[in-house]
Motif scaffolding. Structure first.
Motif, mmCIF file in Angstrom:
data_model
loop_
_atom_site.group_PDB
_atom_site.id
_atom_site.type_symbol
_atom_site.label_atom_id
_atom_site.label_comp_id
_atom_site.label_asym_id
_atom_site.label_seq_id
_atom_site.Cartn_x
_atom_site.Cartn_y
_atom_site.Cartn_z
ATOM 1 N N GLU A 43 0.832 -1.207 0.000
ATOM 2 C CA GLU A 43 0.000 0.000 0.000
ATOM 3 C C GLU A 43 0.865 1.254 0.000
ATOM 4 N N GLN A 44 1.915 1.263 0.811
ATOM 5 C CA GLN A 44 2.809 2.421 0.851
ATOM 6 C C GLN A 44 3.522 2.602 -0.486
ATOM 7 N N ALA A 45 3.995 1.495 -1.060
ATOM 8 C CA ALA A 45 4.693 1.575 -2.341
ATOM 9 C C ALA A 45 3.779 2.111 -3.440
ATOM 10 N N ASN A 46 2.537 1.637 -3.466
ATOM 11 C CA ASN A 46 1.582 2.127 -4.471
ATOM 12 C C ASN A 46 1.290 3.610 -4.289
ATOM 13 N N SER A 47 1.193 4.048 -3.037
ATOM 14 C CA SER A 47 0.938 5.463 -2.762
ATOM 15 C C SER A 47 2.103 6.327 -3.229
ATOM 16 N N LEU A 48 3.316 5.897 -2.941
ATOM 17 C CA LEU A 48 4.498 6.641 -3.378
ATOM 18 C C LEU A 48 4.621 6.636 -4.900
ATOM 19 N N GLU A 49 4.287 5.512 -5.519
ATOM 20 C CA GLU A 49 4.325 5.415 -6.989
ATOM 21 C C GLU A 49 3.377 6.434 -7.619
ATOM 22 N N ALA A 50 2.168 6.535 -7.080
ATOM 23 C CA ALA A 50 1.198 7.491 -7.620
ATOM 24 C C ALA A 50 1.658 8.927 -7.406
ATOM 25 N N MET A 51 2.219 9.203 -6.234
ATOM 26 C CA MET A 51 2.691 10.552 -5.946
ATOM 27 C C MET A 51 3.846 10.939 -6.869
ATOM 28 N N ALA A 52 4.802 10.021 -7.056
ATOM 29 C CA ALA A 52 5.946 10.301 -7.927
ATOM 30 C C ALA A 52 5.515 10.434 -9.381
ATOM 31 N N ALA A 53 4.568 9.607 -9.814
ATOM 32 C CA ALA A 53 4.099 9.672 -11.205
ATOM 33 C C ALA A 53 3.423 11.007 -11.491
ATOM 34 N N GLU A 54 2.594 11.463 -10.571
ATOM 35 C CA GLU A 54 1.897 12.741 -10.769
ATOM 36 C C GLU A 54 2.898 13.895 -10.830
ATOM 37 N N SER A 55 3.857 13.905 -9.896
ATOM 38 C CA SER A 55 4.847 14.978 -9.874
ATOM 39 C C SER A 55 5.716 14.950 -11.127
ATOM 40 N N SER A 56 6.092 13.759 -11.570
ATOM 41 C CA SER A 56 6.960 13.624 -12.743
ATOM 42 C C SER A 56 6.259 14.081 -14.014
ATOM 43 N N GLU A 57 5.031 13.624 -14.198
ATOM 44 C CA GLU A 57 4.303 13.944 -15.432
ATOM 45 C C GLU A 57 3.934 15.422 -15.515
ATOM 46 N N SER A 58 3.667 16.053 -14.375
ATOM 47 C CA SER A 58 3.274 17.466 -14.410
ATOM 48 C C SER A 58 4.469 18.393 -14.555
ATOM 49 N N SER A 59 5.653 17.925 -14.191
ATOM 50 C CA SER A 59 6.827 18.798 -14.247
ATOM 51 C C SER A 59 7.745 18.515 -15.420
ATOM 52 N N GLY A 60 7.626 17.323 -16.014
ATOM 53 C CA GLY A 60 8.540 16.955 -17.085
ATOM 54 C C GLY A 60 9.881 16.481 -16.589
ATOM 55 N N CYS A 61 9.991 16.225 -15.287
ATOM 56 C CA CYS A 61 11.239 15.740 -14.674
ATOM 57 C C CYS A 61 10.887 14.533 -13.819
ATOM 58 N N GLY A 62 11.440 13.372 -14.146
ATOM 59 C CA GLY A 62 11.133 12.159 -13.407
ATOM 60 C C GLY A 62 11.675 12.203 -11.991
ATOM 61 N N ILE A 63 10.876 11.740 -11.031
ATOM 62 C CA ILE A 63 11.298 11.675 -9.619
ATOM 63 C C ILE A 63 11.233 10.203 -9.210
ATOM 64 N N TYR A 64 12.397 9.636 -8.896
ATOM 65 C CA TYR A 64 12.509 8.193 -8.714
ATOM 66 C C TYR A 64 13.031 7.848 -7.316
ATOM 67 N N LEU A 65 12.676 6.639 -6.887
ATOM 68 C CA LEU A 65 13.131 6.108 -5.603
ATOM 69 C C LEU A 65 13.541 4.654 -5.802
ATOM 70 N N VAL A 66 14.780 4.353 -5.478
ATOM 71 C CA VAL A 66 15.302 2.986 -5.607
ATOM 72 C C VAL A 66 15.872 2.554 -4.266
ATOM 73 N N ILE A 67 15.360 1.451 -3.717
ATOM 74 C CA ILE A 67 15.779 0.953 -2.404
ATOM 75 C C ILE A 67 16.374 -0.440 -2.593
ATOM 76 N N VAL A 68 17.632 -0.603 -2.208
ATOM 77 C CA VAL A 68 18.309 -1.893 -2.329
ATOM 78 C C VAL A 68 18.968 -2.245 -0.998
ATOM 79 N N ASP A 69 19.346 -3.503 -0.852
ATOM 80 C CA ASP A 69 20.042 -3.911 0.368
ATOM 81 C C ASP A 69 21.461 -3.352 0.389
ATOM 82 N N ASP A 70 22.185 -3.525 -0.717
ATOM 83 C CA ASP A 70 23.570 -3.048 -0.815
ATOM 84 C C ASP A 70 23.821 -2.642 -2.256
ATOM 85 N N TYR A 71 24.104 -1.370 -2.491
ATOM 86 C CA TYR A 71 24.278 -0.903 -3.873
ATOM 87 C C TYR A 71 25.496 -1.551 -4.536
#
Length: 273
Positions: A43-71
């Motif tokens: 649920e949290q991931a879907n909420s963040l996905e929707a928020m980032a998609a709206e901000s990205s599409e309205s501004s023309g600049c993608g806003i991304y979040l990548v979470i890994v154990d060890d880069y």
């Protein structure tokens, strides 16, 4: 017939269990939010996905979040900036011809984050603003408040893009996130002005009150005069102090958080949390 129905139900249960296991192992993966460490609920991931998609599409600049154990294990790169760039390019992140975007990479094992910007993201997010944004969200991560910190990241990253004056004429900024950002900024400004005005008014009133305290002490002003008059017998000039103005010239700042620009239009910086 009953055996066939029972077999179908068992097959369906097995498929569902495999799907749940796959999600638990692989985490969440959307267009803007990727959680390979599994620290977010669906649920949290879907909420963040929707928020980032709206901000990205309205501004023309993608806003991304990548979470890994060890880069390092995820990308094979030993330097956080190289790892972030590799993820950005391998995932084909970025919008428009210049692949504009801002990406927050979280490495959970060593509690390290790297904030990468490219294209319009680099214009909207200067080195100092990059560091300020990391400081703003770090307070949430120190208490393991991941969802709250990621929401703050998306809102403030979008706010930096929206308020960038050099490209503001190219975009229409009328999303709910931007309206909320502007409203909070205006309310904060009004609050600060009110506090300053009240403090200044209180100070003036207290000064005037102090000056009026002596009025009621004597009814006859003549009692304050010396009956013998003024008899000046000696005169002294005494040195009391010297005024000196200094201007602070700070030394060059060494940034241990690996904040630096790099080739290919990337800029970014990293911090521990």
């Amino acid at each position: 017939m009953k055996k066939r129905v029972f077999s179908l139900l068992m097959a369906l249960l097995i498929i569902m269990s495999l799907s749940v296991t796959a999600f638990a192992e692989g985490g969440y993966e959307g267009s803007y939010v990727i959680d390979k460490a599994g620290i977010l609920t669906e649920e949290q991931a879907n909420s963040l996905e929707a928020m980032a998609a709206e901000s990205s599409e309205s501004s023309g600049c993608g806003i991304y979040l990548v979470i890994v154990d060890d880069y390092r294990q995820y990308t094979g790169e030993s330097f956080d900036g190289d790892a972030a760039e590799k993820i950005y390019e391998d995932r084909s992140f970025g919008l428009g011809d210049d692949k504009s975007g801002i990406m927050l990479m979280m490495s959970m094992d060593d509690r390290h984050m790297y904030l990468l910007a490219h294209g319009l993201g680099s214009i909207a997010l200067s080195d100092s603003e990059n560091e300020d944004l990391r400081d703003d969200i770090k307070k949430y991560f120190k208490d393991d408040e991941w969802y709250q910190g990621f929401c703050e990241y998306i809102k403030k990253a979008a706010g930096n893009v929206y308020l960038d004056s050099s490209r503001s004429s190219d975009y229409e900024y009328d999303s709910p996130i931007f309206r909320s950002y502007k409203l909070k900024s205006r309310l904060l400004g009004i609050g600060v002005c009110l506090v300053i005005g009240l403090v200044a008014a209180f100070a003036v009133v207290m000064v005037l009150r102090a000056q009026l305290r002596s009025v009621a002490k004597e009814t006859d002003a003549g009692r304050y005069a010396d009956k013998g008059g003024l008899n000046l017998s000696r005169h002294y000039d005494r040195f009391t102090h010297r005024s000196r103005s200094r201007v602070y010239d700070p030394p060059a700042k060494s940034n241990s958080s690996s904040s630096s620009g790099s080739s290919g239009g990337y800029s970014g910086g990293g911090s521990d949390f």
